[in-house]
Design a protein around this motif. Structure first.
Motif, PDB file in Angstrom:
ATOM      1  N   ARG B 131       0.854  -1.185   0.000  1.00 19.31           N
ATOM      2  CA  ARG B 131       0.000   0.000   0.000  1.00 19.31           C
ATOM      3  C   ARG B 131       0.891   1.237   0.000  1.00 19.31           C
ATOM      4  O   ARG B 131       1.866   1.305   0.752  1.00 19.31           O
ATOM      5  CB  ARG B 131      -0.914  -0.010   1.226  1.00 19.31           C
ATOM      6  N   LEU B 132       0.571   2.174  -0.881  1.00 18.53           N
ATOM      7  CA  LEU B 132       1.287   3.447  -0.907  1.00 18.53           C
ATOM      8  C   LEU B 132       0.317   4.543  -0.483  1.00 18.53           C
ATOM      9  O   LEU B 132      -0.760   4.685  -1.063  1.00 18.53           O
ATOM     10  CB  LEU B 132       1.825   3.739  -2.320  1.00 18.53           C
ATOM     11  N   THR B 133       0.713   5.301   0.556  1.00 11.76           N
ATOM     12  CA  THR B 133      -0.083   6.449   1.000  1.00 11.76           C
ATOM     13  C   THR B 133       0.787   7.686   0.843  1.00 11.76           C
ATOM     14  O   THR B 133       1.970   7.652   1.195  1.00 11.76           O
ATOM     15  CB  THR B 133      -0.485   6.300   2.489  1.00 11.76           C
ATOM     16  N   VAL B 134       0.245   8.749   0.271  1.00  8.02           N
ATOM     17  CA  VAL B 134       1.003  10.001   0.171  1.00  8.02           C
ATOM     18  C   VAL B 134       0.254  11.099   0.925  1.00  8.02           C
ATOM     19  O   VAL B 134      -0.983  11.150   0.893  1.00  8.02           O
ATOM     20  CB  VAL B 134       1.244  10.422  -1.307  1.00  8.02           C
ATOM     21  N   ARG B 135       1.017  11.941   1.640  1.00 18.45           N
ATOM     22  CA  ARG B 135       0.411  13.006   2.444  1.00 18.45           C
ATOM     23  C   ARG B 135       1.095  14.336   2.159  1.00 18.45           C
ATOM     24  O   ARG B 135       2.327  14.424   2.213  1.00 18.45           O
ATOM     25  CB  ARG B 135       0.516  12.664   3.936  1.00 18.45           C
ATOM     26  N   HIS B 136       0.299  15.329   1.843  1.00 18.69           N
ATOM     27  CA  HIS B 136       0.816  16.663   1.554  1.00 18.69           C
ATOM     28  C   HIS B 136       0.823  17.450   2.864  1.00 18.69           C
ATOM     29  O   HIS B 136      -0.228  17.860   3.356  1.00 18.69           O
ATOM     30  CB  HIS B 136      -0.094  17.330   0.523  1.00 18.69           C
ATOM     31  N   THR B 137       2.011  17.616   3.440  1.00 15.82           N
ATOM     32  CA  THR B 137       2.126  18.365   4.699  1.00 15.82           C
ATOM     33  C   THR B 137       3.173  19.468   4.548  1.00 15.82           C
ATOM     34  O   THR B 137       3.905  19.781   5.490  1.00 15.82           O
ATOM     35  CB  THR B 137       2.498  17.423   5.869  1.00 15.82           C
ATOM     36  N   ALA B 164      -3.181   3.977  -2.494  1.00 11.45           N
ATOM     37  CA  ALA B 164      -3.498   2.930  -3.478  1.00 11.45           C
ATOM     38  C   ALA B 164      -2.759   1.661  -3.095  1.00 11.45           C
ATOM     39  O   ALA B 164      -1.672   1.722  -2.517  1.00 11.45           O
ATOM     40  CB  ALA B 164      -3.089   3.384  -4.876  1.00 11.45           C
ATOM     41  N   ASP B 165      -3.371   0.507  -3.412  1.00 18.76           N
ATOM     42  CA  ASP B 165      -2.690  -0.777  -3.230  1.00 18.76           C
ATOM     43  C   ASP B 165      -2.072  -1.167  -4.566  1.00 18.76           C
ATOM     44  O   ASP B 165      -2.762  -1.206  -5.583  1.00 18.76           O
ATOM     45  CB  ASP B 165      -3.682  -1.848  -2.764  1.00 18.76           C
ATOM     46  N   LEU B 166      -0.768  -1.446  -4.544  1.00 23.35           N
ATOM     47  CA  LEU B 166      -0.002  -1.675  -5.775  1.00 23.35           C
ATOM     48  C   LEU B 166       0.830  -2.937  -5.641  1.00 23.35           C
ATOM     49  O   LEU B 166       1.101  -3.401  -4.532  1.00 23.35           O
ATOM     50  CB  LEU B 166       0.955  -0.490  -6.011  1.00 23.35           C
ATOM     51  N   PRO B 167       1.283  -3.499  -6.788  1.00 25.19           N
ATOM     52  CA  PRO B 167       2.221  -4.627  -6.686  1.00 25.19           C
ATOM     53  C   PRO B 167       3.497  -4.171  -5.976  1.00 25.19           C
ATOM     54  O   PRO B 167       3.980  -3.060  -6.226  1.00 25.19           O
ATOM     55  CB  PRO B 167       2.515  -4.978  -8.146  1.00 25.19           C
ATOM     56  N   ALA B 168       4.008  -5.006  -5.078  1.00 25.57           N
ATOM     57  CA  ALA B 168       5.209  -4.636  -4.335  1.00 25.57           C
ATOM     58  C   ALA B 168       6.390  -4.427  -5.282  1.00 25.57           C
ATOM     59  O   ALA B 168       6.463  -5.038  -6.342  1.00 25.57           O
ATOM     60  CB  ALA B 168       5.538  -5.735  -3.326  1.00 25.57           C
ATOM     61  N   GLY B 169       7.303  -3.542  -4.882  1.00 27.09           N
ATOM     62  CA  GLY B 169       8.483  -3.280  -5.702  1.00 27.09           C
ATOM     63  C   GLY B 169       8.989  -1.877  -5.440  1.00 27.09           C
ATOM     64  O   GLY B 169       8.413  -1.141  -4.645  1.00 27.09           O
ATOM     65  N   THR B 170      10.069  -1.524  -6.107  1.00 24.15           N
ATOM     66  CA  THR B 170      10.627  -0.182  -5.921  1.00 24.15           C
ATOM     67  C   THR B 170      10.110   0.734  -7.026  1.00 24.15           C
ATOM     68  O   THR B 170      10.136   0.363  -8.198  1.00 24.15           O
ATOM     69  CB  THR B 170      12.165  -0.248  -5.943  1.00 24.15           C
TER      70      THR B 170
END
Lengths: 215, 268
Positions: B131-137, B164-170
């Motif tokens: 899961r990738l979460t992005v926060r604008h702070t 969003a939930d994404l395939p694991a990886g860099t």
């Protein structure tokens, strides 16, 4: 012991049991030894709840990605198995992905690796294939408890495991949570197929699981 | 920000996120998991909870370990290190049991220090997913977050989040001004480890040219493959067949062939 005294001891013991079951709500880390204060949860106290005394913090900068060692070869010399290992993930159907060639075994790369301090390293391979024929994993069923299995990594390091158990399980009853355990004793589990082959019913009806503990 | 507004924010955030107070996996219902991130540039601070010092000399860009706090209302105060005057204050902050929250001290879009509680999504992932979460702070305008040059999250404003939930990886991630290709931050290689919620914060100030990324990782959300296949040919099973059916078949064949030969002989 007088009756009154016995009751008091009992009460104290019960209280202890109550306060010690479940996780200590004030604990920050296992090292924190702060004495918990029981705060009734129904009362919203203005100057309430206990605050931990020691809190660790760390730099939150983007960490550099350091790839861990990847298993390269697995050897069970007692039964003449010596096969290359390839890192695999999850297939489209949600099962563990396996190399098409039964002469190569797959390592579940999302789970623990041989260098990890806990959890199970899972290897899985096809017993046979229409294209390639029968592979070396057919000899897995001859593995016996006490035999050694060696897993060498790309960095040249070798990890040795001693076999505890060789077990055939109906595929429908394979304990997946336990197999893919990411905590607990460092183990190796090698999974392939066994039992009857029913082409119209998903092929092999069993999984053969070799379990070994890291030495 | 007023105290009431702050408390309401937490409450609303938790409600919106549908945090199941009773069903959170690890913590008993009466405790909450709380982390604190410091995202105000240039200010080393102390953090107080209910008048008691919680963090000392807390530096910008650092994150605490998750704390297990009893649910309840907390008075939070952020001061310059060693001082008592509040830089940021928020009283009666409701911390509900079962929630996993990150409280971020950061700049609002206009550059004023504020505290914002974010609810972390700790629901389980499918095997192989991250899961990738992005926060604008950050004190910065609306942005797009890109992965590999493609916008994944668009028009994110302070103090909003997206996930969003994404395939694991860099992934190679960067932050651009919304709707443009003007890079504000990055690119940086972000490892989306399988079974984790990787939370990326943009913090700092665009006008002061000190925008940075911070990363928080919550692990243990992994799923398990649904099974292990094991053979596609069936030849090994054939090899395992007992020997006698083959013998019988062979004998039968011999008999038949023999019989056939006998028949031929008779005719001849």
């Amino acid at each position: 012991m007088s009756h009154a005294r016995r009751v008091a001891v009992l009460v104290a013991a019960t209280l202890l049991a109550v306060t010690s079951c479940g996780s200590d709500p004030t604990a920050v880390s296992p090292r924190d030894t702060a004495v918990p204060t029981l705060t009734p949860t129904t009362i919203r106290s203005p100057a309430p709840a206990v605050v931990p005394t020691t809190v660790r913090s760390r730099d939150a900068a983007v960490p550099t990605v350091v790839p861990p060692p990847v298993p390269a070869r697995v050897v069970a010399s007692a039964v003449g198995i010596d096969v290359p290992v390839r890192a695999v993930g999850v297939a489209a159907d949600g099962q563990m992905e396996l190399p098409a060639d039964p002469a190569t075994i797959g390592w579940y790369r999302f789970g623990p690796g041989p260098a990890d301090g806990q959890g199970t390293v899972v290897l899985g391979g096809h017993l046979d294939s229409k294209q390639y024929g029968v592979g070396p994993l057919v000899r897995l069923r001859k593995v016996r408890p006490g035999q050694l299995i060696r897993l060498s990594s790309d960095g040249g390091r070798t990890t040795t495991y001693r076999v505890d158990e060789v077990r055939a399980v109906a595929k429908s009853r394979l304990a997946l949570q336990d197999l893919f355990d990411r905590t607990g004793t460092p183990r190796l589990r090698i999974v392939t197929c066994g039992g009857r082959y029913e082409p119209d019913n998903g092929g092999y009806q069993q999984n053969l699981v070799v379990s070994a503990t890291r030495l | 920000m007023s105290v009431r507004k702050f408390a309401a924010l937490i409450g609303a955030g938790l409600l919106l996120a549908g945090v199941p107070v009773a069903t959170a996996q690890a913590a008993p219902a009466a405790t909450a998991t709380v982390s604190v991130l410091h995202g105000v540039p240039g200010a080393t601070v102390d953090v107080y909870a209910n008048g008691k010092k919680l963090l000392t000399n807390f530096k910008p860009g650092t994150l605490t370990d998750p704390l297990q706090l009893p649910e309840g209302d907390y008075d939070l105060k952020v001061t310059a290190a060693g001082k008592t005057a509040a830089l940021i204050q928020a009283n009666d902050v409701a911390v509900p049991g079962g929630a996993n929250v990150t409280v971020v001290a950061h700049l609002d879009a206009g550059g004023k220090p504020v505290l914002t509680p974010f609810v972390n999504d700790t629901s389980k992932l499918a095997a192989g997913q991250a899961r990738l979460t992005v926060r604008h702070t950050a004190a910065a305008p609306a942005v797009d977050v890109r992965a590999g040059g493609k916008p994944v999250f668009k028009d994110l404003t302070n103090p909003k989040q997206a996930k969003a939930d994404l395939p694991a990886g860099t992934v190679k991630a960067d932050v651009v001004l919304a709707g443009t290709s003007t890079v504000a931050l990055g690119p940086a290689d972000v490892n989306l480890k399988e079974g984790t919620n990787t939370i990326v914060y943009a913090w700092g100030s665009a006008s002061a040219k000190n925008l940075k990324l911070a990363v928080q990782t919550i692990s243990g959300l992994h799923g398990t493959p649904s099974g292990v296949p094991g053979g596609t040919g069936g030849q090994a099973a054939t090899q395992q067949q007992p020997v006698w059916p083959a013998l019988v078949a062979g004998l039968l064949a011999l008999v038949l062939v023999g019989g056939g030969a006998a028949a031929i002989r008779v005719r001849a």
